[in-house]
Design a protein around this motif. Structure first.
Motif, short mmCIF file in Angstrom:
data_model
loop_
_atom_site.label_atom_id
_atom_site.label_comp_id
_atom_site.label_asym_id
_atom_site.label_seq_id
_atom_site.Cartn_x
_atom_site.Cartn_y
_atom_site.Cartn_z
N ALA A 19 -14.67 0.92 15.44
CA ALA A 19 -13.49 1.11 16.29
C ALA A 19 -12.93 2.51 16.11
O ALA A 19 -12.56 3.18 17.08
CB ALA A 19 -12.43 0.07 15.97
N TYR A 20 -12.86 2.97 14.87
CA TYR A 20 -12.35 4.30 14.55
C TYR A 20 -13.21 5.37 15.21
O TYR A 20 -12.70 6.27 15.89
CB TYR A 20 -12.33 4.47 13.03
N GLU A 21 -14.52 5.26 15.05
CA GLU A 21 -15.44 6.24 15.63
C GLU A 21 -15.35 6.24 17.16
O GLU A 21 -15.33 7.29 17.79
CB GLU A 21 -16.87 5.95 15.20
N ALA A 22 -15.27 5.06 17.77
CA ALA A 22 -15.18 4.97 19.22
C ALA A 22 -13.91 5.63 19.74
O ALA A 22 -13.94 6.38 20.72
CB ALA A 22 -15.24 3.51 19.66
N ALA A 23 -12.78 5.38 19.10
CA ALA A 23 -11.51 5.98 19.53
C ALA A 23 -11.56 7.49 19.43
O ALA A 23 -11.14 8.20 20.36
CB ALA A 23 -10.35 5.42 18.69
N LEU A 24 -12.08 8.01 18.32
CA LEU A 24 -12.16 9.46 18.15
C LEU A 24 -13.11 10.10 19.15
O LEU A 24 -12.81 11.16 19.72
CB LEU A 24 -12.58 9.81 16.73
N ARG A 25 -14.25 9.46 19.39
CA ARG A 25 -15.22 10.03 20.34
C ARG A 25 -14.66 10.05 21.77
O ARG A 25 -14.85 11.01 22.50
CB ARG A 25 -16.53 9.25 20.31
N ARG A 27 -11.49 10.16 22.60
CA ARG A 27 -10.45 11.19 22.61
C ARG A 27 -11.06 12.58 22.69
O ARG A 27 -10.69 13.40 23.52
CB ARG A 27 -9.58 11.09 21.36
N ASP A 28 -12.02 12.85 21.82
CA ASP A 28 -12.62 14.19 21.74
C ASP A 28 -13.40 14.56 23.00
O ASP A 28 -13.46 15.72 23.37
CB ASP A 28 -13.52 14.29 20.51
N ALA A 29 -13.99 13.56 23.65
CA ALA A 29 -14.74 13.81 24.88
C ALA A 29 -13.83 14.00 26.09
O ALA A 29 -14.26 14.46 27.14
CB ALA A 29 -15.72 12.67 25.14
N GLY A 30 -12.56 13.62 25.94
CA GLY A 30 -11.62 13.74 27.05
C GLY A 30 -11.88 12.74 28.17
O GLY A 30 -11.46 12.94 29.30
N LEU A 31 -12.56 11.64 27.84
CA LEU A 31 -12.91 10.65 28.86
C LEU A 31 -11.76 9.71 29.19
O LEU A 31 -11.80 9.03 30.21
CB LEU A 31 -14.11 9.82 28.39
N THR A 45 -0.25 -1.01 15.44
CA THR A 45 -0.92 0.01 16.23
C THR A 45 -1.51 1.04 15.28
O THR A 45 -0.80 1.68 14.52
CB THR A 45 0.04 0.70 17.21
N LEU A 46 -2.83 1.19 15.32
CA LEU A 46 -3.54 2.11 14.44
C LEU A 46 -3.82 3.44 15.11
O LEU A 46 -3.92 4.47 14.46
CB LEU A 46 -4.86 1.48 13.98
N PHE A 47 -3.95 3.42 16.43
CA PHE A 47 -4.26 4.63 17.18
C PHE A 47 -3.65 4.49 18.56
O PHE A 47 -3.82 3.48 19.23
CB PHE A 47 -5.79 4.78 17.31
N ASP A 48 -2.90 5.49 18.97
CA ASP A 48 -2.32 5.51 20.31
C ASP A 48 -2.30 6.96 20.77
O ASP A 48 -1.52 7.76 20.28
CB ASP A 48 -0.92 4.91 20.30
N LEU A 49 -3.20 7.29 21.68
CA LEU A 49 -3.35 8.66 22.12
C LEU A 49 -2.07 9.19 22.74
O LEU A 49 -1.64 10.30 22.42
CB LEU A 49 -4.52 8.76 23.12
N ALA A 50 -1.43 8.42 23.60
CA ALA A 50 -0.22 8.87 24.30
C ALA A 50 0.96 9.05 23.35
O ALA A 50 1.78 9.95 23.53
CB ALA A 50 0.13 7.90 25.41
N ALA A 51 1.06 8.22 22.33
CA ALA A 51 2.20 8.28 21.40
C ALA A 51 1.93 9.18 20.21
O ALA A 51 2.81 9.40 19.39
CB ALA A 51 2.54 6.87 20.92
N GLY A 52 0.70 9.68 20.07
CA GLY A 52 0.37 10.56 18.96
C GLY A 52 0.20 9.84 17.63
O GLY A 52 0.37 10.43 16.57
#
Length: 60
Positions: A19-25, A27-31, A45-52
């Protein structure tokens, strides 16, 4: 991975590392413009792109 029961797209991972790797990839790919990872056991919540929010892997 299983499709979500509700609207939108959701992937469910059994292993925190995946899950961690998928979220980072994603995000990094900008998809994606919105990525949110919530631990199902307690709703944290462990990861939220919009909330930082980006907890380290050890917290997952």
């Amino acid at each position: 991975m299983r499709p979500a029961q509700e609207r939108g797209t959701a992937d469910r991972y059994n292993l925190a590392e995946q899950a961690y790797e998928a979220a980072l990839r994603l995000r990094d790919a900008g998809l994606c413009t919105q990525i949110q990872v919530i631990r199902l056991d307690d709703g944290v919540t462990l990861f939220d792109l919009a909330a930082g929010i980006e907890e380290p892997l050890e917290a997952w």
